[in-house]
Scaffold this motif. Structure first.
Motif, short mmCIF file in Angstrom:
data_model
loop_
_atom_site.label_atom_id
_atom_site.label_comp_id
_atom_site.label_asym_id
_atom_site.label_seq_id
_atom_site.Cartn_x
_atom_site.Cartn_y
_atom_site.Cartn_z
N ASN A 1 -4.36 26.89 -18.21
CA ASN A 1 -4.02 25.78 -19.10
C ASN A 1 -5.25 25.33 -19.89
OD1 ASN A 1 -3.86 22.63 -19.55
ND2 ASN A 1 -1.75 23.35 -19.41
N ASN A 26 -5.05 22.61 -22.25
CA ASN A 26 -4.81 21.30 -22.86
C ASN A 26 -6.14 20.59 -23.10
OD1 ASN A 26 -2.06 21.59 -22.79
ND2 ASN A 26 -1.70 20.12 -21.14
N ASP A 37 -3.26 15.34 -18.90
CA ASP A 37 -3.95 16.26 -18.01
C ASP A 37 -3.41 17.66 -18.27
OD1 ASP A 37 -1.45 16.02 -16.72
OD2 ASP A 37 -2.24 14.65 -15.21
N SER A 38 -3.07 18.42 -17.24
CA SER A 38 -2.53 19.76 -17.47
C SER A 38 -1.09 19.71 -17.97
CB SER A 38 -2.60 20.60 -16.18
OG SER A 38 -1.87 19.97 -15.14
#
Length: 246
Positions: A143, A145, A157-158
């Motif tokens: 991830n 992000n 967050d993720s």
């Protein structure tokens, strides 16, 4: 000799700290947009940033951005044509940009009755608006992000969870009065049409996020922009309206 009286007018404002990460409350550098007269309605809140940039106003709009790491396997983000979202977007990953009003001026007018949504900022919605949230289940693998600047209320967050404020007490077809100096965006609440705004032409647009395919946990709750989670409970599609002067 006639006396001269000088009247001093004091304007009080309540400032919400800008440049705050809504998840960790860490201060982040963020530069304000240069302002010009044209006050927006009362409250602290956020708007989508269009390709034109943030509106000019007597109160600063601060900027922020969120990168969504969307599904990597057979990616299929999709969007309307035209699409005036600021930032960048493609089949895999996209960036959403924000215009955040951080100052509450007691001289401003309330948001008019109608059917539309904005981002929540500062912990509560402007008077008369209802709260809601949309949650994106972003890519699980590697991830990427990220975020920066001043963000709407939410968790970054993720995965992504963003809070909204929606005006639901009127009709989208009944025209409302908002500043017309600059082009801007509102989220669409009514399924069938944009909120009418005096002196502005509205174009209905949309973006669909291809979210995580495995064990997807997308959700929407409360009052939020149309449509939210797709009917198959996989992917998020939001409709928004681009306003330009007639």
């Amino acid at each position: 000799m006639a006396s001269i009286r000088i009247l001093t007018i004091l304007v009080y404002v309540i400032a919400v700290p800008h440049g705050i990460d809504s998840r960790e409350n860490d201060y982040i550098d963020s530069d304000p947009i240069v302002a010009a007269p044209s006050p927006w309605p009362v409250g602290t809140y956020g708007l989508l940033m269009p390709t034109d940039g943030c509106p000019s106003t007597s109160i600063y709009f601060y900027t922020g951005q969120r990168k969504f790491d969307t599904e990597d396997s057979d990616p299929n983000n999709n969007w309307s044509s035209p699409c005036h979202l600021g930032g960048w977007y493609g089949k895999n990953n996209m960036e959403l940009q924000f215009c955040i009003k951080t100052v509450l001026d007691v001289n401003e007018n309330a948001w008019p009755a109608g059917e539309y949504c904005i981002f929540r900022f500062g912990g509560s919605c402007p008077y008369g608006m209802s709260e809601g949230r949309v949650g994106w289940d972003d890519e699980d693998s590697d991830n990427e992000n990220s975020h920066g600047g001043t963000l709407p209320d939410g968790v970054y967050d993720s995965n992504t969870h963003i809070d909204f404020c929606c005006q639901t007490s009127g009709s989208a077809s009944a025209s409302i009065n908002l500043p017309t100096n600059d082009n801007f965006m509102l989220f669409q609440y009514n399924q069938y049409q944009c909120q009418e705004v005096d002196g502005m032409r509205a174009t209905s647009e949309w973006f669909r996020w291809d979210t995580e395919d495995r064990n997807n946990e997308d959700y929407d709750t409360g009052s939020h922009p149309y449509k939210g989670v797709e009917d198959d409970n996989d992917d998020i599609k939001l409709h928004f309206c681009y306003y330009e002067r007639i």
